[in-house]
Design a protein around this motif. Structure first.
Motif, PDB file in Angstrom:
ATOM      1  N   ASP A   1       8.223  12.418   7.977  1.00  6.72           N
ATOM      2  CA  ASP A   1       8.203  11.086   8.557  1.00  6.72           C
ATOM      3  C   ASP A   1       8.275  11.231  10.073  1.00  6.72           C
ATOM      4  OD1 ASP A   1       8.487   8.475   9.286  1.00  6.72           O
ATOM      5  OD2 ASP A   1      10.161   8.050   7.939  1.00  6.72           O
ATOM      6  N   GLU A   2       7.170  10.931  10.751  1.00  5.70           N
ATOM      7  CA  GLU A   2       7.096  11.125  12.203  1.00  5.70           C
ATOM      8  C   GLU A   2       8.014  10.193  12.990  1.00  5.70           C
ATOM      9  OE1 GLU A   2       4.385  13.664  10.742  1.00  5.70           O
ATOM     10  OE2 GLU A   2       4.214  11.551  10.278  1.00  5.70           O
ATOM     11  N   ARG A   3       8.433   9.096  12.403  1.00  8.42           N
ATOM     12  CA  ARG A   3       9.285   8.161  13.123  1.00  8.42           C
ATOM     13  C   ARG A   3      10.693   8.687  13.300  1.00  8.42           C
ATOM     14  NH1 ARG A   3      10.243   2.679  11.877  1.00  8.42           N
ATOM     15  NH2 ARG A   3      10.795   2.686  14.035  1.00  8.42           N
TER      16      ARG A   3
ATOM     17  N   ARG B   1      14.326   4.756   0.075  1.00  4.92           N
ATOM     18  CA  ARG B   1      13.477   5.013   1.243  1.00  4.92           C
ATOM     19  C   ARG B   1      12.685   6.299   1.050  1.00  4.92           C
ATOM     20  NH1 ARG B   1      13.239   7.796   5.830  1.00  4.92           N
ATOM     21  NH2 ARG B   1      12.520   6.757   7.713  1.00  4.92           N
TER      22      ARG B   1
ATOM     23  N   ALA C   1       8.583   6.743   0.613  1.00  3.51           N
ATOM     24  CA  ALA C   1       7.835   7.627   1.505  1.00  3.51           C
ATOM     25  C   ALA C   1       7.066   8.687   0.723  1.00  3.51           C
ATOM     26  CB  ALA C   1       8.787   8.289   2.505  1.00  3.51           C
TER      27      ALA C   1
ATOM     28  N   ASN D   1       3.624   7.061   0.122  1.00  2.42           N
ATOM     29  CA  ASN D   1       3.302   7.417   1.508  1.00  2.42           C
ATOM     30  C   ASN D   1       3.516   6.212   2.434  1.00  2.42           C
ATOM     31  OD1 ASN D   1       2.614   9.334   3.436  1.00  2.42           O
ATOM     32  ND2 ASN D   1       0.451   8.788   3.377  1.00  2.42           N
ATOM     33  N   TRP D   2       4.531   5.425   2.114  1.00  6.32           N
ATOM     34  CA  TRP D   2       4.845   4.236   2.902  1.00  6.32           C
ATOM     35  C   TRP D   2       5.911   4.618   3.908  1.00  6.32           C
ATOM     36  CZ3 TRP D   2       7.792  -0.704   1.058  1.00  6.32           C
ATOM     37  CH2 TRP D   2       7.582  -1.741   1.976  1.00  6.32           C
ATOM     38  N   ARG D   3       5.523   4.626   5.154  1.00  2.94           N
ATOM     39  CA  ARG D   3       6.423   5.064   6.219  1.00  2.94           C
ATOM     40  C   ARG D   3       6.423   4.040   7.345  1.00  2.94           C
ATOM     41  NH1 ARG D   3       7.225  10.372   4.692  1.00  2.94           N
ATOM     42  NH2 ARG D   3       5.582  11.209   3.419  1.00  2.94           N
ATOM     43  N   GLY D   4       7.332   4.194   8.246  1.00  2.00           N
ATOM     44  CA  GLY D   4       7.388   3.299   9.393  1.00  2.00           C
ATOM     45  C   GLY D   4       8.467   2.248   9.227  1.00  2.00           C
ATOM     46  N   GLY D   5       8.260   1.133   9.926  1.00  2.00           N
ATOM     47  CA  GLY D   5       9.271   0.084   9.958  1.00  2.00           C
ATOM     48  C   GLY D   5       9.394  -0.719   8.685  1.00  2.00           C
ATOM     49  N   GLY D   6       8.295  -0.880   7.936  1.00  2.00           N
ATOM     50  CA  GLY D   6       8.314  -1.688   6.714  1.00  2.00           C
ATOM     51  C   GLY D   6       9.342  -1.234   5.705  1.00  2.00           C
TER      52      GLY D   6
ATOM     53  N   ASP E   1      11.840   0.712   6.154  1.00  2.00           N
ATOM     54  CA  ASP E   1      13.176   0.690   6.762  1.00  2.00           C
ATOM     55  C   ASP E   1      13.779  -0.706   6.688  1.00  2.00           C
ATOM     56  OD1 ASP E   1      12.921   3.366   7.349  1.00  2.00           O
ATOM     57  OD2 ASP E   1      12.381   3.049   9.456  1.00  2.00           O
TER      58      ASP E   1
END
Length: 117
Positions: A3-5, A79, A83, A87-92, A94
């Protein structure tokens, strides 16, 4: 895929917090089950159980800890599932898991208040 974030440090912190909350949950589940078995084997009614728990600060503190462990552990795991599986990543995700954490905490604390106060 990473996760790049999140920094490596943040990922390690989440990993450690989830493992620590798992350890707390393991103890809480065992104590909770032993308590249920004791109550059932001794034929305690719901009224008798509430009579023993109402106003008991020790049991209230135990169940507050239980609720906190659930509210921390489950959303971190969810979470990770979101992911890795979707493959759901980012702010959503979270935002979603934070809402779930707050909901779990709210419901849990509501139950603790209803049973112990």
């Amino acid at each position: 895929m990473r996760d790049e974030r999140l920094s490596v440090r943040a990922q390690v912190l989440l990993w450690a917090v989830q493992r620590a909350s798992a350890a707390v949950l393991a103890v809480c589940v065992i104590v909770h089950l032993i308590t249920i078995i004791y109550a059932v084997r001794n034929g305690l009614s719901a009224a008798e159980i509430l009579g023993r728990t109402r106003g008991n600060a020790g049991w209230a503190a135990f169940y507050v800890l239980f609720v906190l462990a659930v509210a921390v552990h489950a959303p971190i795991g969810l979470r990770n599932v979101l992911a890795e599986t979707f493959n759901w990543r980012g702010g959503g995700p979270d935002i979603l898991v934070m809402a779930i954490a707050l909901t779990l905490a709210m419901w849990g604390f509501r139950a603790v208040i209803a049973v112990f106060i």
